[in-house]
Design an enzyme around this catalytic site. Structure first.
Site, mmCIF file in Angstrom:
data_model
loop_
_atom_site.group_PDB
_atom_site.id
_atom_site.type_symbol
_atom_site.label_atom_id
_atom_site.label_comp_id
_atom_site.label_asym_id
_atom_site.label_seq_id
_atom_site.Cartn_x
_atom_site.Cartn_y
_atom_site.Cartn_z
ATOM 1 N N ARG A 94 0.822 -1.203 0.000
ATOM 2 C CA ARG A 94 0.000 0.000 0.000
ATOM 3 C C ARG A 94 0.860 1.259 0.000
ATOM 4 O O ARG A 94 0.456 2.285 -0.507
ATOM 5 C CB ARG A 94 -0.858 0.046 1.258
ATOM 6 N N CYS A 118 -6.623 -4.027 3.234
ATOM 7 C CA CYS A 118 -5.735 -5.125 3.627
ATOM 8 C C CYS A 118 -6.377 -5.771 4.863
ATOM 9 O O CYS A 118 -7.464 -5.404 5.287
ATOM 10 C CB CYS A 118 -4.330 -4.604 3.929
ATOM 11 N N ARG A 123 -8.354 1.043 4.671
ATOM 12 C CA ARG A 123 -7.167 1.824 4.350
ATOM 13 C C ARG A 123 -7.431 2.848 3.235
ATOM 14 O O ARG A 123 -6.754 2.875 2.216
ATOM 15 C CB ARG A 123 -5.999 0.928 3.981
ATOM 16 N N ASP A 307 0.937 -0.343 15.887
ATOM 17 C CA ASP A 307 1.837 -1.368 15.341
ATOM 18 C C ASP A 307 2.466 -2.230 16.423
ATOM 19 O O ASP A 307 3.150 -3.198 16.109
ATOM 20 C CB ASP A 307 2.952 -0.710 14.507
ATOM 21 N N VAL A 329 -7.208 2.875 16.058
ATOM 22 C CA VAL A 329 -6.680 3.392 14.792
ATOM 23 C C VAL A 329 -7.232 2.645 13.593
ATOM 24 O O VAL A 329 -7.650 3.245 12.602
ATOM 25 C CB VAL A 329 -5.129 3.347 14.796
ATOM 26 N N ARG A 399 7.926 -8.770 5.227
ATOM 27 C CA ARG A 399 7.680 -7.402 4.761
ATOM 28 C C ARG A 399 8.272 -6.388 5.727
ATOM 29 O O ARG A 399 8.629 -5.282 5.327
ATOM 30 C CB ARG A 399 6.176 -7.155 4.622
HETATM 31 C C1 EPZ Z 1 1.104 4.091 8.525
HETATM 32 O O1 EPZ Z 1 0.043 3.609 7.722
HETATM 33 C C2 EPZ Z 1 2.061 2.921 8.697
HETATM 34 N N1 EPZ Z 1 2.579 2.518 7.385
HETATM 35 C C3 EPZ Z 1 1.321 1.770 9.373
HETATM 36 O O2 EPZ Z 1 2.277 0.747 9.593
HETATM 37 C C4 EPZ Z 1 0.790 2.249 10.726
HETATM 38 O O3 EPZ Z 1 0.048 1.210 11.320
HETATM 39 C C5 EPZ Z 1 -0.108 3.470 10.521
HETATM 40 O O4 EPZ Z 1 0.630 4.501 9.812
HETATM 41 C C6 EPZ Z 1 -0.589 4.066 11.839
HETATM 42 O O5 EPZ Z 1 0.510 4.398 12.631
HETATM 43 C C7 EPZ Z 1 3.570 3.245 6.826
HETATM 44 O O6 EPZ Z 1 4.031 4.238 7.366
HETATM 45 C C8 EPZ Z 1 4.089 2.747 5.506
HETATM 46 P P1 EPZ Z 1 -2.800 6.183 8.556
HETATM 47 P P2 EPZ Z 1 -1.008 4.654 7.087
HETATM 48 O O7 EPZ Z 1 -3.041 6.869 7.263
HETATM 49 O O8 EPZ Z 1 -0.341 5.930 6.803
HETATM 50 C C9 EPZ Z 1 -7.492 6.346 8.252
HETATM 51 C C10 EPZ Z 1 3.049 -1.419 9.637
HETATM 52 O O9 EPZ Z 1 2.685 -2.336 10.341
HETATM 53 N N2 EPZ Z 1 -7.267 7.087 7.008
HETATM 54 O O10 EPZ Z 1 -2.094 6.912 9.650
HETATM 55 O O11 EPZ Z 1 -1.718 3.949 5.979
HETATM 56 C C11 EPZ Z 1 -7.033 4.893 8.142
HETATM 57 O O12 EPZ Z 1 -8.051 4.093 7.598
HETATM 58 C C12 EPZ Z 1 2.050 -0.525 8.962
HETATM 59 O O13 EPZ Z 1 4.252 -1.106 9.438
HETATM 60 C C13 EPZ Z 1 -8.375 7.612 6.332
HETATM 61 O O14 EPZ Z 1 -9.519 7.432 6.744
HETATM 62 O O15 EPZ Z 1 -2.005 4.843 8.294
HETATM 63 C C14 EPZ Z 1 -6.726 4.538 9.571
HETATM 64 O O16 EPZ Z 1 -7.926 4.158 10.207
HETATM 65 C C15 EPZ Z 1 0.659 -1.080 9.106
HETATM 66 N N3 EPZ Z 1 -8.152 8.296 5.176
HETATM 67 C C16 EPZ Z 1 -6.222 5.849 10.183
HETATM 68 O O17 EPZ Z 1 -6.641 6.888 9.279
HETATM 69 C C17 EPZ Z 1 -6.903 8.504 4.674
HETATM 70 O O18 EPZ Z 1 -6.769 9.168 3.624
HETATM 71 C C18 EPZ Z 1 -4.721 5.936 10.315
HETATM 72 O O19 EPZ Z 1 -4.198 5.603 9.055
HETATM 73 C C19 EPZ Z 1 -5.799 7.968 5.375
HETATM 74 C C20 EPZ Z 1 -6.005 7.277 6.540
#
Ligand code: EPZ
Length: 422
Positions: A94, A118, A123, A307, A329, A399
């Site tokens: 992603r 996922c 996401r 995480d 989250v 990963r």
């Molecule tokens: C980042 O994912 C990390 N990945 C994730 O790590 C981590 O779990 C997550 O941040 C939270 O800390 C990377 O940095 C590559 P978010 P990200 O956007 O950016 C919602 C791992 O295990 N949301 O902060 O995708 C979303 O659905 C991975 O290493 C929206 O609604 O997470 C979630 O509920 C897993 N709209 C919340 O926000 C959006 O446009 C937080 O997601 C974006 C997000």
């Protein structure tokens, strides 16, 4: 698909060195698309996701030489070869969505396959796209792809409904070459965001406030190479090894991690009775006594990291009381629960809460990994359980964890990888 075999029940003891942070390396490698000079990036972890983004960057036109070890990678992005991130690459990772901002900013166009959901949730990337539209991009979604076009992005004031980590990173990268000033409010404060900002500033970007909830970026006309940038240590890998000391009743020195990146995790480990010593070179966890029950609520940084939720749940399964895990989250990040229950854990799920009643022991069993951190949770449970555990679908682990079975073996764990013919 490889499997991991573990014979558990032994306290882990020794030193382990943390690798570079996956979630800093991925946005920083995406950011190399922005600069016109040469970048040198060191301490890049050897992970599947890093290999995936390398393939994606090469597809887009980047020239990468992986000199390995301390010399790391040199990366140049002389010209755009393709403006699209194809589905077969994005579906496996992603974080490919992180090329959207840099491509739109430097080349005026990008076409990225919409990352599907996922195991842990839908996401969505609506916040990424909202921010790009505010910066004047034309965003269209067609045939499972999102297309972004912009002559030149304009600075804008952007409020994120949720402090999205990659959302903040994508928009911060896009803003570096926009005309004017961009302010991102309710930005994610994760240390990886600050590491990305440091890289961008080395390339000539003008950014203030990274690591706080208001990030200000003054656009410039072009960016250069970064010189040498060292990826920050992986705080989640570090937390996983500290939790391994706790769950096996051992003592592990985790070399190279920054305690300040792990405050919430260290607080909870201390609360359950683990002795935590913050030393100059890293953090030492010493366990051996009873594991106390504890309630945890996952939150954006600096709150308890989602995480680390699955890893802590394995630990709480062996506590001397009743613990509550509240996952705020992601909407479906309890996929490890069913597998932990097969190993004897007593866990009841109610919505986004899990009630964990500690049991005296876990027993080894064949289990299946479902996402990156759920897999880590099963490894921890297997290392603590009586008897043998076999974990399938370990590509999830690969990963995000570099040489996990070697590192745990070096700590006295009886753990090996069973190579499966493809
Ligand atoms: C980042 O994912 C990390 N990945 C994730 O790590 C981590 O779990 C997550 O941040 C939270 O800390 C990377 O940095 C590559 P978010 P990200 O956007 O950016 C919602 C791992 O295990 N949301 O902060 O995708 C979303 O659905 C991975 O290493 C929206 O609604 O997470 C979630 O509920 C897993 N709209 C919340 O926000 C959006 O446009 C937080 O997601 C974006 C997000």
């Amino acid at each position: 698909m490889d499997k991991i075999w573990i014979n558990g029940g032994k306290p882990l003891k020794g030193d382990v060195t943390v690798s570079g942070a996956k979630n800093a390396a991925l946005p920083i490698l995406a950011a190399t698309l922005l600069g016109q000079g040469e970048h040198r990036i060191v301490n890049i972890p050897q992970l599947m996701d890093v290999s995936t983004i390398k393939r994606l960057l090469n597809h887009l036109g980047a020239v990468i030489s992986d000199e390995g070890g301390a010399r790391g990678w040199t990366v140049r992005m002389p010209a755009l070869a393709h403006a699209d991130a194809p589905y077969e690459l994005v579906k496996t990772m992603r974080a490919s969505v992180l090329v959207l901002g840099p491509l739109a900013a430097r080349f005026g166009e990008a076409r990225v396959s919409l990352p599907g959901g996922c195991a842990i949730g839908a996401r969505p990337i609506n916040l990424h796209l909202m921010g790009l539209e505010k910066m004047g991009a034309e965003v269209t979604i067609e045939h499972g792809y999102v297309r972004v076009k912009a002559k030149r992005l304009r600075g804008a004031r952007i409020y994120l409904d949720l402090p999205s980590v990659t959302g903040t990173e994508n928009l911060m990268m896009a803003a570096t070459l926009a005309e004017g000033v961009t302010v991102i409010e309710n930005a994610a404060r994760e240390p990886e965001v600050a590491d990305l900002a440091q890289f961008l500033i080395r390339c000539g970007a003008r950014i203030t406030g990274a690591g706080t909830d208001v990030v200000t970026i003054e656009g410039v006309s072009s960016l250069d190479g970064s010189g040498t940038h060292r990826i920050m240590p992986d705080r989640i890998e570090a937390g996983t090894y500290l939790a391994a000391a706790a769950i096996t009743g051992g003592e592990i020195f985790v070399r190279g991690c920054h305690p300040r990146h792990l405050d919430a995790v260290l607080l909870k480990l201390r609360e359950i009775g683990v002795e935590i010593d913050e030393e100059s070179e890293g953090v030492r966890a010493t366990a051996g006594g009873p594991i106390g029950a504890v309630d945890i609520k996952t939150l954006p940084y600096p709150g308890f990291p989602t995480d680390m939720q699955a890893q802590m749940m394995a630990l709480m399964s062996l506590s001397n009381g009743l613990s509550v895990m509240n996952e705020t989250v992601f909407e479906n990040r309890f996929t490890h629960v069913a597998e932990l229950k097969r190993m004897g854990a007593d866990i009841q799920i109610q919505g986004n809460n899990a009630m964990i009643k500690g049991v005296r022991r876990l027993s080894g069993a064949p289990v299946m990994a479902s996402d990156l951190r759920a897999s880590a949770s099963l490894v921890l449970a297997g290392l603590a359980a009586e008897g043998e555990t076999e974990i399938s679908r370990v590509y999830h682990l690969d990963r995000g964890y570099e040489r996990i079975e070697e590192k745990f073996s070096s700590l006295g764990g009886e753990i090996t990888r069973i190579k499966q013919m493809p």
